[in-house]
Scaffold this motif. Sequence first.
Motif, PDB file in Angstrom:
ATOM      1  N   GLY A 280      22.222 -23.422   9.602  1.00  0.00           N
ATOM      2  CA  GLY A 280      22.276 -24.872   9.718  1.00  0.00           C
ATOM      3  C   GLY A 280      21.015 -25.547   9.222  1.00  0.00           C
ATOM      4  O   GLY A 280      20.158 -24.930   8.577  1.00  0.00           O
ATOM      5  N   PRO A 281      20.845 -26.802   9.541  1.00  0.00           N
ATOM      6  CA  PRO A 281      19.694 -27.571   9.026  1.00  0.00           C
ATOM      7  C   PRO A 281      18.361 -27.148   9.619  1.00  0.00           C
ATOM      8  O   PRO A 281      17.312 -27.441   9.034  1.00  0.00           O
ATOM      9  CB  PRO A 281      20.044 -29.013   9.419  1.00  0.00           C
ATOM     10  N   ASN A 282      18.371 -26.482  10.767  1.00  0.00           N
ATOM     11  CA  ASN A 282      17.126 -26.069  11.413  1.00  0.00           C
ATOM     12  C   ASN A 282      16.785 -24.608  11.130  1.00  0.00           C
ATOM     13  O   ASN A 282      16.091 -23.963  11.903  1.00  0.00           O
ATOM     14  CB  ASN A 282      17.227 -26.281  12.923  1.00  0.00           C
ATOM     15  N   SER A 283      17.273 -24.085  10.022  1.00  0.00           N
ATOM     16  CA  SER A 283      17.065 -22.685   9.684  1.00  0.00           C
ATOM     17  C   SER A 283      15.587 -22.369   9.519  1.00  0.00           C
ATOM     18  O   SER A 283      14.798 -23.176   8.992  1.00  0.00           O
ATOM     19  CB  SER A 283      17.810 -22.336   8.392  1.00  0.00           C
ATOM     20  N   THR A 284      15.195 -21.194   9.968  1.00  0.00           N
ATOM     21  CA  THR A 284      13.819 -20.717   9.803  1.00  0.00           C
ATOM     22  C   THR A 284      13.681 -19.780   8.603  1.00  0.00           C
ATOM     23  O   THR A 284      12.583 -19.299   8.334  1.00  0.00           O
ATOM     24  CB  THR A 284      13.366 -19.969  11.068  1.00  0.00           C
ATOM     25  N   LEU A 285      14.777 -19.543   7.901  1.00  0.00           N
ATOM     26  CA  LEU A 285      14.721 -18.690   6.720  1.00  0.00           C
ATOM     27  C   LEU A 285      14.086 -19.452   5.559  1.00  0.00           C
ATOM     28  O   LEU A 285      14.292 -20.661   5.416  1.00  0.00           O
ATOM     29  CB  LEU A 285      16.129 -18.232   6.324  1.00  0.00           C
TER      30      LEU A 285
ATOM     31  N   ASP B 278      21.508 -28.109  -3.510  1.00  0.00           N
ATOM     32  CA  ASP B 278      21.879 -29.508  -3.729  1.00  0.00           C
ATOM     33  C   ASP B 278      21.890 -30.213  -2.379  1.00  0.00           C
ATOM     34  O   ASP B 278      22.743 -29.952  -1.533  1.00  0.00           O
ATOM     35  CB  ASP B 278      23.254 -29.594  -4.388  1.00  0.00           C
ATOM     36  N   VAL B 279      20.937 -31.093  -2.173  1.00  0.00           N
ATOM     37  CA  VAL B 279      20.825 -31.792  -0.887  1.00  0.00           C
ATOM     38  C   VAL B 279      21.328 -33.231  -0.984  1.00  0.00           C
ATOM     39  O   VAL B 279      21.287 -33.968   0.001  1.00  0.00           O
ATOM     40  CB  VAL B 279      19.352 -31.788  -0.406  1.00  0.00           C
ATOM     41  N   ARG B 280      21.810 -33.633  -2.145  1.00  0.00           N
ATOM     42  CA  ARG B 280      22.269 -35.019  -2.318  1.00  0.00           C
ATOM     43  C   ARG B 280      23.781 -35.121  -2.502  1.00  0.00           C
ATOM     44  O   ARG B 280      24.316 -36.215  -2.598  1.00  0.00           O
ATOM     45  CB  ARG B 280      21.569 -35.656  -3.525  1.00  0.00           C
ATOM     46  N   GLY B 281      24.479 -33.986  -2.591  1.00  0.00           N
ATOM     47  CA  GLY B 281      25.910 -34.019  -2.793  1.00  0.00           C
ATOM     48  C   GLY B 281      26.673 -34.318  -1.516  1.00  0.00           C
ATOM     49  O   GLY B 281      26.096 -34.529  -0.436  1.00  0.00           O
ATOM     50  N   SER B 282      27.994 -34.354  -1.660  1.00  0.00           N
ATOM     51  CA  SER B 282      28.841 -34.632  -0.493  1.00  0.00           C
ATOM     52  C   SER B 282      28.775 -33.496   0.529  1.00  0.00           C
ATOM     53  O   SER B 282      28.930 -33.719   1.727  1.00  0.00           O
ATOM     54  CB  SER B 282      30.290 -34.847  -0.938  1.00  0.00           C
ATOM     55  N   LYS B 283      28.567 -32.277   0.034  1.00  0.00           N
ATOM     56  CA  LYS B 283      28.388 -31.115   0.904  1.00  0.00           C
ATOM     57  C   LYS B 283      27.058 -30.457   0.570  1.00  0.00           C
ATOM     58  O   LYS B 283      27.003 -29.510  -0.223  1.00  0.00           O
ATOM     59  CB  LYS B 283      29.550 -30.127   0.728  1.00  0.00           C
ATOM     60  N   PRO B 284      25.977 -30.981   1.125  1.00  0.00           N
ATOM     61  CA  PRO B 284      24.654 -30.442   0.778  1.00  0.00           C
ATOM     62  C   PRO B 284      24.510 -28.966   1.172  1.00  0.00           C
ATOM     63  O   PRO B 284      25.046 -28.529   2.181  1.00  0.00           O
ATOM     64  CB  PRO B 284      23.696 -31.326   1.581  1.00  0.00           C
ATOM     65  N   ARG B 285      23.794 -28.236   0.345  1.00  0.00           N
ATOM     66  CA  ARG B 285      23.596 -26.799   0.567  1.00  0.00           C
ATOM     67  C   ARG B 285      22.180 -26.425   0.158  1.00  0.00           C
ATOM     68  O   ARG B 285      21.580 -27.046  -0.725  1.00  0.00           O
ATOM     69  CB  ARG B 285      24.614 -25.985  -0.231  1.00  0.00           C
ATOM     70  N   VAL B 286      21.682 -25.403   0.812  1.00  0.00           N
ATOM     71  CA  VAL B 286      20.352 -24.882   0.529  1.00  0.00           C
ATOM     72  C   VAL B 286      20.449 -23.365   0.518  1.00  0.00           C
ATOM     73  O   VAL B 286      20.904 -22.758   1.490  1.00  0.00           O
ATOM     74  CB  VAL B 286      19.321 -25.335   1.597  1.00  0.00           C
ATOM     75  N   TRP B 287      20.022 -22.746  -0.572  1.00  0.00           N
ATOM     76  CA  TRP B 287      20.028 -21.290  -0.662  1.00  0.00           C
ATOM     77  C   TRP B 287      18.746 -20.752  -0.035  1.00  0.00           C
ATOM     78  O   TRP B 287      17.642 -21.210  -0.338  1.00  0.00           O
ATOM     79  CB  TRP B 287      20.133 -20.849  -2.121  1.00  0.00           C
ATOM     80  N   ARG B 288      18.935 -19.772   0.835  1.00  0.00           N
ATOM     81  CA  ARG B 288      17.802 -19.187   1.563  1.00  0.00           C
ATOM     82  C   ARG B 288      17.814 -17.672   1.449  1.00  0.00           C
ATOM     83  O   ARG B 288      18.860 -17.058   1.211  1.00  0.00           O
ATOM     84  CB  ARG B 288      17.831 -19.612   3.039  1.00  0.00           C
ATOM     85  N   LEU B 289      16.644 -17.118   1.645  1.00  0.00           N
ATOM     86  CA  LEU B 289      16.496 -15.666   1.607  1.00  0.00           C
ATOM     87  C   LEU B 289      16.754 -15.095   2.997  1.00  0.00           C
ATOM     88  O   LEU B 289      16.004 -15.367   3.939  1.00  0.00           O
ATOM     89  CB  LEU B 289      15.082 -15.288   1.148  1.00  0.00           C
ATOM     90  N   LEU B 290      17.819 -14.327   3.116  1.00  0.00           N
ATOM     91  CA  LEU B 290      18.132 -13.677   4.388  1.00  0.00           C
ATOM     92  C   LEU B 290      17.277 -12.437   4.597  1.00  0.00           C
ATOM     93  O   LEU B 290      16.725 -12.211   5.678  1.00  0.00           O
ATOM     94  CB  LEU B 290      19.614 -13.303   4.439  1.00  0.00           C
TER      95      LEU B 290
ATOM     96  N   SER C  78      23.840 -24.698   5.209  1.00  0.00           N
ATOM     97  CA  SER C  78      24.286 -26.086   5.170  1.00  0.00           C
ATOM     98  C   SER C  78      23.287 -26.977   5.886  1.00  0.00           C
ATOM     99  O   SER C  78      22.548 -26.535   6.776  1.00  0.00           O
ATOM    100  CB  SER C  78      25.668 -26.212   5.822  1.00  0.00           C
ATOM    101  N   LEU C  79      23.270 -28.254   5.489  1.00  0.00           N
ATOM    102  CA  LEU C  79      22.446 -29.245   6.179  1.00  0.00           C
ATOM    103  C   LEU C  79      23.226 -29.955   7.274  1.00  0.00           C
ATOM    104  O   LEU C  79      22.726 -30.878   7.900  1.00  0.00           O
ATOM    105  CB  LEU C  79      21.903 -30.280   5.176  1.00  0.00           C
ATOM    106  N   GLU C  80      24.460 -29.513   7.485  1.00  0.00           N
ATOM    107  CA  GLU C  80      25.273 -30.066   8.559  1.00  0.00           C
ATOM    108  C   GLU C  80      25.151 -29.207   9.797  1.00  0.00           C
ATOM    109  O   GLU C  80      24.760 -28.040   9.733  1.00  0.00           O
ATOM    110  CB  GLU C  80      26.741 -30.145   8.106  1.00  0.00           C
ATOM    111  N   GLU C  81      25.487 -29.768  10.931  1.00  0.00           N
ATOM    112  CA  GLU C  81      25.432 -29.008  12.174  1.00  0.00           C
ATOM    113  C   GLU C  81      26.453 -27.870  12.124  1.00  0.00           C
ATOM    114  O   GLU C  81      27.602 -28.082  11.731  1.00  0.00           O
ATOM    115  CB  GLU C  81      25.717 -29.913  13.375  1.00  0.00           C
ATOM    116  N   PRO C  82      26.056 -26.649  12.539  1.00  0.00           N
ATOM    117  CA  PRO C  82      26.906 -25.469  12.328  1.00  0.00           C
ATOM    118  C   PRO C  82      27.910 -25.182  13.434  1.00  0.00           C
ATOM    119  O   PRO C  82      28.377 -24.066  13.542  1.00  0.00           O
ATOM    120  CB  PRO C  82      25.864 -24.349  12.255  1.00  0.00           C
ATOM    121  N   GLN C  83      28.255 -26.177  14.259  1.00  0.00           N
ATOM    122  CA  GLN C  83      29.167 -25.889  15.361  1.00  0.00           C
ATOM    123  C   GLN C  83      30.514 -25.382  14.857  1.00  0.00           C
ATOM    124  O   GLN C  83      31.092 -24.451  15.412  1.00  0.00           O
ATOM    125  CB  GLN C  83      29.390 -27.141  16.229  1.00  0.00           C
ATOM    126  N   THR C  84      31.016 -26.002  13.796  1.00  0.00           N
ATOM    127  CA  THR C  84      32.331 -25.623  13.281  1.00  0.00           C
ATOM    128  C   THR C  84      32.234 -24.846  11.970  1.00  0.00           C
ATOM    129  O   THR C  84      33.255 -24.463  11.413  1.00  0.00           O
ATOM    130  CB  THR C  84      33.185 -26.884  13.054  1.00  0.00           C
TER     131      THR C  84
END
Length: 289
Positions: A175-180, A229-241, A254-260
């Motif tokens: 989610g948006p608070n990822s530490t990765l 892409d943080v400006r699109g309709s479905k913002p996404r951020v690629w992170r290193l797992l 995702s920059l959205e809340e991950p509840q669902t």
Amino acid sequence: MSTPTSQNESSILRRFASLIGLLGAALFFMGWIYRSVYFFQFSLELTTLELPVQSFFIVPIQVILGDTRAIIRAIVALGLMINGIYVTLWGIKKLGKLNKVVKVRLPYPRKSKRRWVRFLCRQMHSLITFNPLDFDSIKFLRSLVDETVIVAWVLLILFHLAQSQAIADVKRDIGPNSTLPVVTLITPEDRLPLGRLLEDEFIDPSVQGFRFFGDHEAFKNILAKENTDVRGSKPRVWRLLLERDGWIYLIDTSLEEPQTRKVPPVVAIQKSIHGDQLMILNPTFHGDQ
């Protein structure tokens, strides 16, 4: 000849060494459960990652002292463990009282002329009035049962703490608070069927010459979504797992809340041995800088 003082010091050292050994085993158990549950959510098997052993001893510190919620959860779990051990041992003690001698009146044909009948009745009477608690081995077994109950409760609580914290961290990291760390991976275009061109990121990569097994839709769902892409309709951020054993594991957060939101698929890329790859890691994406 050893003095009483030296014997006491030796006894203290042995107990301290035993305590350190038990603590180390508990920390390793928690670390293993945490890592196993965490990576299992991403469909990765822990035994194939070959993580360093010492890392399993550090993870439990995060599980217990990671934040205020983790500390409160650990305190509550400790209270439940103590009460659970107490109630279980109390129940075992109550059940043990059922093993007391029960006086049973059996027909005892003392005046029977048949010897085998009198012998059989004597043996039955002896079997029923037999008290196994008189033997030292049974007393040792009861002590072993008590220790088993304590160990079982400790492992149960440690397992619950590690499992719950691992699942909570997975929900946080997708989610948006990822530490990765946010990742930028640059590689030659002929090495991967995925990825955007540096000179024009709107051109889809060529998949000519590549073949696939499995779910083709999984590939199509990632195609054209390789950029952050943080400006699109479905913002996404690629992170290193994870980066381990010659492989780079990336996830699309995702920059959205991950509840669902479901756990995203993992893209595994083999590291190049020719030095023609570049990986840039940032604590946050460029839009937050």
